[in-house]
Design a protein around this motif. Structure first.
Motif, PDB file in Angstrom:
ATOM      1  N   SER B   3      -4.691   4.505   1.580  1.00 36.62           N
ATOM      2  CA  SER B   3      -5.053   3.265   0.887  1.00 36.62           C
ATOM      3  C   SER B   3      -3.610   2.449   0.699  1.00 36.62           C
ATOM      4  N   GLU B   4      -2.386   3.105   0.599  1.00 33.52           N
ATOM      5  CA  GLU B   4      -1.179   2.520   0.415  1.00 33.52           C
ATOM      6  C   GLU B   4      -1.031   1.567   1.514  1.00 33.52           C
ATOM      7  N   LYS B   7      -3.270  -3.786   1.611  1.00 29.80           N
ATOM      8  CA  LYS B   7      -3.418  -4.465   0.388  1.00 29.80           C
ATOM      9  C   LYS B   7      -3.861  -5.565   0.583  1.00 29.80           C
ATOM     10  N   ILE B   9      -4.214  -9.466  -1.410  1.00 32.28           N
ATOM     11  CA  ILE B   9      -3.907 -10.386  -2.477  1.00 32.28           C
ATOM     12  C   ILE B   9      -5.053 -11.343  -2.718  1.00 32.28           C
ATOM     13  N   TYR B  31      -8.333  -0.097   1.072  1.00 34.56           N
ATOM     14  CA  TYR B  31      -7.419  -1.017   0.657  1.00 34.56           C
ATOM     15  C   TYR B  31      -7.252  -1.086  -0.763  1.00 34.56           C
ATOM     16  N   GLU B  32      -5.958  -1.416  -1.064  1.00 34.98           N
ATOM     17  CA  GLU B  32      -5.956  -1.802  -2.426  1.00 34.98           C
ATOM     18  C   GLU B  32      -5.975  -3.263  -2.885  1.00 34.98           C
ATOM     19  N   TYR B  33      -6.920  -3.744  -3.929  1.00 34.80           N
ATOM     20  CA  TYR B  33      -7.142  -5.106  -4.064  1.00 34.80           C
ATOM     21  C   TYR B  33      -6.283  -5.522  -5.377  1.00 34.80           C
ATOM     22  N   VAL B  34      -5.604  -6.777  -5.218  1.00 41.26           N
ATOM     23  CA  VAL B  34      -4.685  -7.011  -6.095  1.00 41.26           C
ATOM     24  C   VAL B  34      -5.196  -8.525  -6.322  1.00 41.26           C
TER      25      VAL B  34
END
Lengths: 230, 230
Positions: B3-4, B7, B9, B31-34
């Protein structure tokens, strides 16, 4: 590939049409060119355009086996996907995304601002558009640093999309009596412009400069007339 | 796929961000959500956006191995080219061109007109935008005749691009106190909207309606206030 299979409906002065021709030439695709002077007739009177591009009513229209593809950037993608020889888009997905990003920047930012600055507008509006044009040219100059073409050593999609800059922009400058393409300020852009203008397929398929001058002078005068009489 | 590596945004209320999330979910990409609330801070104060999208300063931004891809339609193409499972764009070049054509129509015509009609404008300007919105909805209704999704039986690129219609448009209608999505007038569009709203990945990743109502009511009031005080 018989020439009856591919038809391009265009207008001689349109940079959007020309980039499609360049791509077809690069790929070695035979095609029939059909001139459709949408500027000299009312749009509603061009049955060819109405039939094939009822939504936007614009050229270019590419006909392939009778199916119509419109919007020059989409036509370039279609050409690259249909005729695989001499690829014009990069292979790498990130590079493809960047090429598409800059193509969009060229269309929506630089082309729009410079056409407004040099052909469409006057006074304060023109000053604002001129300032924007210079800013966008600076960004593009930076992108071209150390590169022969946008894609590197060989001509590609983004060069075709931006290919209007070295031929159309100087005509518009002359029409407006103003310079934006300063070769000292934008050396990388200037070098790229020379590479583009020396590239056989491009230099052989450009509309004549004198005819373009008459055409764009006419457009600027017509607009000035409308402004003064409204 | 750790997951890293990926990302996103985004901004909770943005349909442009949401369509990227739907595509990642469809592909099964972790994915990572920001969340980057560009609306509540001055744009110049969002260092993340300034760093990764200095030209347009907008979300969504997709970061993949630290490289930034911007503009939601380009991100969808990137996702489809990078993760080949569950393709979202059609294979056939003509069908691809048509999907891109209608995506562009959805963005530049329908989304722009309907947001103007229901959130941004008042008076004559609003009437004009409302009329345009209805015209565009009619065209889209016609395109959907006999289809479960834009691409046929399975959900695809154009469904993700148009996926804002069934959730955002009704909120904007309520904000404006006007209806445009007439189910009798647009039966094919209405059926498609139900298919979209019942599709697991979409229905599970929608911003909450009540929060959206507050947000868009606020935007409309702010604009009305500006109009009345200027």
């Amino acid at each position: 590939m018989g020439s009856e299979e591919v038809k391009l409906i265009g207008l001689w002065v349109s940079p959007f049409v020309r980039r499609v021709e360049w791509a077809l030439k690069l790929k070695g695709v035979e095609y029939e060119y059909v001139e459709e002077d949408i500027m000299n007739t009312k749009k509603s009177k061009s049955p060819l355009i109405l039939k094939y591009n009822p939504i936007h009513k614009k050229v270019p229209v590419l006909l392939h086996h009778g199916k119509a593809i419109v919007e020059s950037l989409l036509i370039l993608e279609y050409i690259d996907e249909t005729w695989k020889q001499n690829p014009i888009l990069p292979k790498d997905p990130y590079e493809r995304a960047m090429a598409r990003f800059w193509a969009d920047f060229g269309e929506k930012k630089l082309l729009e601002a410079s056409f407004a600055a040099l052909v469409l507008s006057h006074g304060e509006e023109q000053d604002k558009a001129l300032k924007q044009t210079i800013e966008y040219l600076e960004i593009i100059n930076g992108e071209l640093k150390g590169k022969k073409f946008f894609g590197g050593e060989t001509i590609g999609y983004l060069d075709l999309v931006m290919g209007w800059i070295p031929h159309w922009l100087p005509v518009w400058e002359e029409v407006a009596g103003t310079e934006v393409l300063d070769p000292i300020k934008f050396p990388h852009l200037n070098a790229w412009m020379e590479n583009i203008m020396n590239f056989p397929i491009i230099k052989d398929y450009l509309p004549p400069r004198d005819k373009m001058l008459v055409y764009f002078h006419g457009r600027r005068q017509l607009l000035a007339f409308n402004v003064h009489t409204v």
